[in-house]
Design a protein around this motif. Structure first.
Motif, PDB file in Angstrom:
ATOM      1  N   ALA A   9      -3.346   8.692   1.121  1.00 56.13           N
ATOM      2  CA  ALA A   9      -3.871   7.540   0.371  1.00 56.13           C
ATOM      3  C   ALA A   9      -2.715   6.653  -0.085  1.00 56.13           C
ATOM      4  CB  ALA A   9      -4.676   8.028  -0.829  1.00 56.13           C
ATOM      5  N   TRP A  10      -1.639   7.296  -0.567  1.00 55.26           N
ATOM      6  CA  TRP A  10      -0.497   6.526  -1.073  1.00 55.26           C
ATOM      7  C   TRP A  10       0.174   5.722   0.054  1.00 55.26           C
ATOM      8  CZ3 TRP A  10       1.143   4.424  -5.291  1.00 55.26           C
ATOM      9  CH2 TRP A  10       2.424   3.858  -5.309  1.00 55.26           C
ATOM     10  N   ALA A  11       0.368   6.364   1.201  1.00 51.63           N
ATOM     11  CA  ALA A  11       0.961   5.634   2.343  1.00 51.63           C
ATOM     12  C   ALA A  11       0.054   4.462   2.717  1.00 51.63           C
ATOM     13  CB  ALA A  11       1.166   6.576   3.531  1.00 51.63           C
ATOM     14  N   GLY A  12      -1.258   4.662   2.602  1.00 45.49           N
ATOM     15  CA  GLY A  12      -2.213   3.581   2.850  1.00 45.49           C
ATOM     16  C   GLY A  12      -1.991   2.430   1.875  1.00 45.49           C
ATOM     17  N   ILE A  13      -1.768   2.767   0.617  1.00 47.75           N
ATOM     18  CA  ILE A  13      -1.525   1.736  -0.405  1.00 47.75           C
ATOM     19  C   ILE A  13      -0.248   0.960  -0.083  1.00 47.75           C
ATOM     20  CG2 ILE A  13      -0.824   1.439  -2.830  1.00 47.75           C
ATOM     21  CD1 ILE A  13      -2.886   3.662  -3.511  1.00 47.75           C
ATOM     22  N   GLU A  14       0.794   1.702   0.298  1.00 45.70           N
ATOM     23  CA  GLU A  14       2.067   1.031   0.635  1.00 45.70           C
ATOM     24  C   GLU A  14       1.866   0.055   1.800  1.00 45.70           C
ATOM     25  OE1 GLU A  14       5.505   1.761  -0.360  1.00 45.70           O
ATOM     26  OE2 GLU A  14       5.388   3.730  -1.343  1.00 45.70           O
TER      27      GLU A  14
END
Ligand code: KG4
Ligand code: ZN
Length: 362
Positions: free
Chosen positions: A323-328
Motif C-alpha cells: 500500500a505504501w509503495a502504491g502511495i509513493e
C-alpha cells in the motif's frame, strides 16, 4: 467525491509468495489495518513453498481477508483513493490472484489501480515508519533476493551487487532443512544459534575480501552439508546449535563485508561525502534477524552511515509495504492500466545485467 485532494488512502494486496496479506495505509503513515495470513502450515509437510498450494490458498482466503481489513479500518471501497496490488516478482499463480482481485476492486469502485513491484515494497517500507530521504543504500535480503542497491526514488534504483546463486533467506531455509530445524528456516536457525558455539565448526565466509559487492551462498550451504556428513551421525541438539551459529556468523560476515564494499560504491555514485551520514536501510525477511541487525549496526557506526531497519513485522512479507509503495507511486502521478500483466521476474534495476546463477529472480 473529493477523495483525491485528501491524504491518499490506499488498499494494498500481497500474494507473491506464501503470505496472503491485505492492508490499508494513508499518506500520513497511518496503518488503518494490516492483516497477514501465513500459509506456513499448508507448506510445512513439504519443507518449502509449493506454488500450486500457495495459489489455491490465496484464492481461498484473499476476499475474506480484504473484507476483514476494510471492516477493521471502518471503510468502504469508495472511501479509498486507490488500490495497489503486487504485480511481481514472485510465484506467478499467486501474483495473478492478488493482481486480478485488486483490479476488480479498482474497476468496481472506479479507483486508480497500481501494480506494485514487491521488491519496491520492501525497498520503500522504511519510509512508512520514518521520513528517510533519498538517496539511501539498501541491503535487500529476502527468500528470493539478496541485493545491494542505491535507492534514488520510487522506480529509481541502481544495483551495486547481487547474489550469483542462492538468496540469503534461501541459504537460511536450506540450512535449516539440512539440520532438521523446520520451516521457515530463518527464525529456526536464529533460535537454534542462540545456544550454539560459532567457533566449533569452521565454515567459509563467502566472497569476503573480493572486489565488488556480489554475494554467493551456495558454497556455504555445501560446507554445512559436508560438516554434517563428517559427523557420521545425525547431529545432536548441541551440534545443530553450533552449526546454526557457525552458519549465521559466516553469512553475517559476508553480508557485512559486501555491504562495506557497497558503501564505498554508494558514496562514489551519489557524491554523498563524509561527514554526511547517509542511511543504510536493511529490508526483506532476513532483516528480521537480530544477529544480522546488530552486525550491520556496528558496520554503519564504523563507516559513517545511519542504520535504518523497519520493525521485523514490516520486514517479512506484508501488504502495508505494498500500500505504501502504491502511495509513493500515486504521489508521482503514476497509475497502471487494468491490463497490466503479472511478472514472475521484475528487477528493480533493469539496466543491471542478469545474475549468472540459476534460480535467482533478479
Ligand atoms: O521477504 P520475505 O518474507 O519473503 C520474500 O519476499 O522472500 O523473506 C522470507 C525469508 C525466508 O527465507 C525466511 O527464512 C527469512 O526471510 N527470514 C529470516 C528470519 N525471518 C525470516 N532469516 C533469518 N532470520 C530471521 N529471523
Ligand atoms: Zn518479500
Amino acid at each position: 467525491m473529493g477523495n483525491r485532494e485528501r491524504a491518499p488512502l490506499v488498499l494494498g494486496i500481497e500474494t507473491s509468495c506464501d503470505e496472503t496479506a491485505a492492508a490499508i495505509v494513508d499518506g500520513d503513515r497511518r496503518i488503518h489495518a494490516d492483516l497477514v495470513l501465513s500459509q506456513i502450515e499448508d507448506h510445512r509437510p513439504y519443507g518449502g513453498v509449493v506454488p500450486e498450494i500457495a495459489a489455491r490458498a490465496h484464492i481461498d482466503h484473499l476476499d475474506d481477508l480484504i473484507r476483514r481489513a476494510m471492516a477493521e479500518a471502518g471503510l468502504e471501497f469508495r472511501d479509498l483513493t486507490a488500490v495497489a496490488a503486487t504485480a511481481g516478482p514472485g510465484l506467478i499463480g499467486g501474483v495473478m490472484v492478488g493482481l486480478m482481485t485488486g483490479k476488480a476492486i479498482a474497476a468496481a469502485a472506479r479507483l486508480p489501480f497500481i501494480g506494485v513491484n514487491h521488491l519496491e515494497g520492501h525497498a520503500l517500507s522504511v519510509r512508512l515508519i520514518s521520513d528517510v530521504s533519498f538517496p539511501y543504500l539498501l541491503l535487500l535480503v529476502s527468500g528470493g533476493h539478496c541485493q545491494l542497491l542505491t535507492v534514488e526514488g520510487p522506480g529509481r534504483y541502481r544495483r551495486l551487487g547481487t547474489t550469483i546463486d542462492d538468496a540469503a533467506g534461501e541459504a537460511f531455509d536450506k540450512t535449516a532443512k539440512m539440520l532438521g530445524l523446520g520451516f521457515p528456516g530463518g527464525p529456526a536457525v536464529e533460535r537454534a544459534a542462540r545456544a550454539g558455539d560459532p567457533t566449533r565448526f569452521p565454515l567459509p565466509t563467502p566472497m569476503v575480501g573480493r572486489p565488488g559487492a556480489d554475494f554467493s551462498f551456495s558454497g556455504l550451504k555445501t560446507a554445512v552439508r559436508r560438516e554434517i556428513e563428517k559427523l557420521g551421525h545425525p547431529p545432536t541438539a548441541q551440534e545443530k546449535a553450533d552449526l546454526a551459529a557457525a552458519f549465521q556468523n559466516a553469512l553475517t560476515a559476508a553480508l557485512v563485508d559486501r555491504t562495506g564494499q557497497a558503501m564505498g560504491m554508494f558514496r562514489e555514485l551519489t557524491g554523498v561525502r563524509e561527514p554526511e551520514m547517509p542511511p543504510l536501510v536493511v529490508a526483506g525477511g532476513v532483516a528480521a534477524n537480530g544477529h544480522i541487525r546488530a552486525a550491520l549496526e556496528d558496520l554503519a557506526r564504523d563507516r559513517g552511515f545511519r542504520l535504518m531497519a523497519p520493525p521485523p513485522r514490516l520486514c517479512t512479507d506484508n501488504a502495508a509495504m505494498i500500500a505504501w509503495a502504491g502511495i509513493e507511486r500515486l504521489r508521482l502521478g503514476h497509475s497502471d492500466p487494468l491490463d497490466l500483466a503479472a511478472r514472475a521476474r521484475w528487477p528493480l534495476d533493469p539496466a543491471a545485467p542478469p545474475a549468472i546463477g540459476a534460480g535467482v529472480k533478479a
